[in-house]
Design an enzyme around this catalytic site. Structure first.
Site, PDB file in Angstrom:
ATOM      1  N   LYS A  20       0.860  -1.196   0.000  1.00 14.94           N
ATOM      2  CA  LYS A  20       0.000   0.000   0.000  1.00 14.94           C
ATOM      3  C   LYS A  20       0.889   1.236   0.000  1.00 14.94           C
ATOM      4  O   LYS A  20       1.792   1.360   0.835  1.00 14.94           O
ATOM      5  CB  LYS A  20      -0.935  -0.009   1.209  1.00 14.94           C
ATOM      6  CG  LYS A  20      -2.013   1.091   1.137  1.00 14.94           C
ATOM      7  CD  LYS A  20      -1.566   2.377   1.799  1.00 14.94           C
ATOM      8  CE  LYS A  20      -2.633   3.476   1.672  1.00 14.94           C
ATOM      9  NZ  LYS A  20      -2.256   4.704   2.425  1.00 14.94           N
ATOM     10  N   GLY A  46      -0.728   8.590  -0.015  1.00 13.93           N
ATOM     11  CA  GLY A  46      -1.004   9.725  -0.889  1.00 13.93           C
ATOM     12  C   GLY A  46       0.125  10.723  -0.993  1.00 13.93           C
ATOM     13  O   GLY A  46       0.288  11.391  -2.018  1.00 13.93           O
ATOM     14  N   GLY A  81      -5.245  10.872  -1.138  1.00 12.38           N
ATOM     15  CA  GLY A  81      -6.094  11.785  -0.373  1.00 12.38           C
ATOM     16  C   GLY A  81      -5.722  13.240  -0.496  1.00 12.38           C
ATOM     17  O   GLY A  81      -6.598  14.107  -0.542  1.00 12.38           O
ATOM     18  N   ASP A 121      -5.843   1.632   3.407  1.00 10.58           N
ATOM     19  CA  ASP A 121      -5.174   0.730   4.344  1.00 10.58           C
ATOM     20  C   ASP A 121      -6.048  -0.495   4.623  1.00 10.58           C
ATOM     21  O   ASP A 121      -5.564  -1.623   4.720  1.00 10.58           O
ATOM     22  CB  ASP A 121      -4.877   1.443   5.661  1.00 10.58           C
ATOM     23  CG  ASP A 121      -3.804   2.501   5.529  1.00 10.58           C
ATOM     24  OD1 ASP A 121      -3.027   2.442   4.560  1.00 10.58           O
ATOM     25  OD2 ASP A 121      -3.738   3.390   6.396  1.00 10.58           O
ATOM     26  N   LYS A 148      -4.176   2.458  10.360  1.00 13.54           N
ATOM     27  CA  LYS A 148      -3.128   1.663   9.703  1.00 13.54           C
ATOM     28  C   LYS A 148      -2.697   0.496  10.597  1.00 13.54           C
ATOM     29  O   LYS A 148      -2.609  -0.652  10.149  1.00 13.54           O
ATOM     30  CB  LYS A 148      -1.934   2.563   9.373  1.00 13.54           C
ATOM     31  CG  LYS A 148      -0.913   1.925   8.431  1.00 13.54           C
ATOM     32  CD  LYS A 148       0.284   2.830   8.211  1.00 13.54           C
ATOM     33  CE  LYS A 148      -0.074   4.175   7.646  1.00 13.54           C
ATOM     34  NZ  LYS A 148      -0.567   4.101   6.264  1.00 13.54           N
TER      35      LYS A 148
END
Length: 258
Positions: free
Chosen positions: A8, A11, A41, A163, A225
């Site tokens: 992952k 942003g 984001g 996440d 997270k």
């Protein structure tokens, strides 16, 4: 059991051209089967601001009203996703960009209103991940790149925490692969001092996490997270690591969750 890396990317990396170029090159050269999940984001917040739409966050999660949903769909499933896919293709990584609606790969439910109305936010269920469909893509030697947009199976798109998507993918595929879940962002790992990039906490278990959260050392966006990380470990994911995007290839870097 065959290895699978689920990565992952945050942003803050997605919006920085040079950082994203470095990361996509590293991801492209990561050996074995792999899946990328990305946010975006900050780009969405900037575009929303330009359009006069106020970005609202609670505990690191976005409030998604109808107008915000339009913006995040444009950014996550459109601009950010296709830019990442193009960069991976430039590095000879045969990526395929997806939202959860594509191929019915990730189906969620609209988050119920309790003390906070999160709007068009999608929550995972035990059957959210279409594991066979995703496995079929991996077996074709394609590398899925998932945005943070899912759907409810009834025509409604939903904004889902990236996440959480990464964690759910890891859990869903853990019975078929030895899954490593890697959260990459702009910090070296979980830090004991947010102002000191070298204050990496190398290992965190559940007890230590509770203490760090009570002390306020872990807060805001790091909370969901780590919640997702511990959930993944409890449900069969081999390991979870939080690290700097530039350290993706370094097996000893970052914070290991166990």
């Amino acid at each position: 059991m065959e290895k699978l890396s689920i990565v992952k990317i945050g942003g803050n990396i997605v919006e920085q051209e040079e950082a994203l170029n470095r990361f996509t090159k590293s991801f492209a050269h990561l050996e074995g089967r792999k899946i990328l999940v990305h946010g975006g984001g900050k780009i969405a917040s900037k575009l929303a601001g330009d359009l006069g739409i106020e970005a609202k966050m609670v505990n690191g999660r976005r409030i998604t009203d109808l107008e915000t949903l339009k913006v995040v769909t444009m950014v996550y499933a459109g601009l950010a996703n296709k830019n990442i896919v193009a960069l991976l293709q430039a590095n000879h990584c045969d990526a395929i960009g997806l939202s959860g609606a594509d191929g019915d790969t990730i189906r969620t439910v609209k988050r119920p209103v309790k003390t906070i109305d999160y709007g068009f936010a999608g929550d995972m269920t035990p059957t959210s991940i279409h594991t066979k469909r995703i496995q079929s893509l991996l077996e074709l030697n394609l590398f899925p790149v998932f945005s943070a947009i899912t759907h409810n199976g009834e025509g409604q798109l939903l904004n889902t925490n990236a996440d959480t998507i990464a964690s759910a993918l890891a859990i869903g595929l853990a019975s078929s692969y030895a899954v490593s879940l890697i959260y990459c962002f702009e910090k070296k790992g979980v830090l004991s001092d947010i102002a000191d990039d070298h204050s990496v906490i190398t290992e965190i278990d559940q007890t230590k996490y509770t203490a760090l959260r009570e002390q306020g050392i872990i807060a805001d966006g790091m909370i969901p997270k780590l919640d997702n990380a511990f959930d993944a470990i409890a449900q069969g994911v081999k390991k979870v690591i939080i690290k700097h995007a530039d350290d993706l290839a370094d097996e000893h870097a970052g914070t290991t969750i166990f």
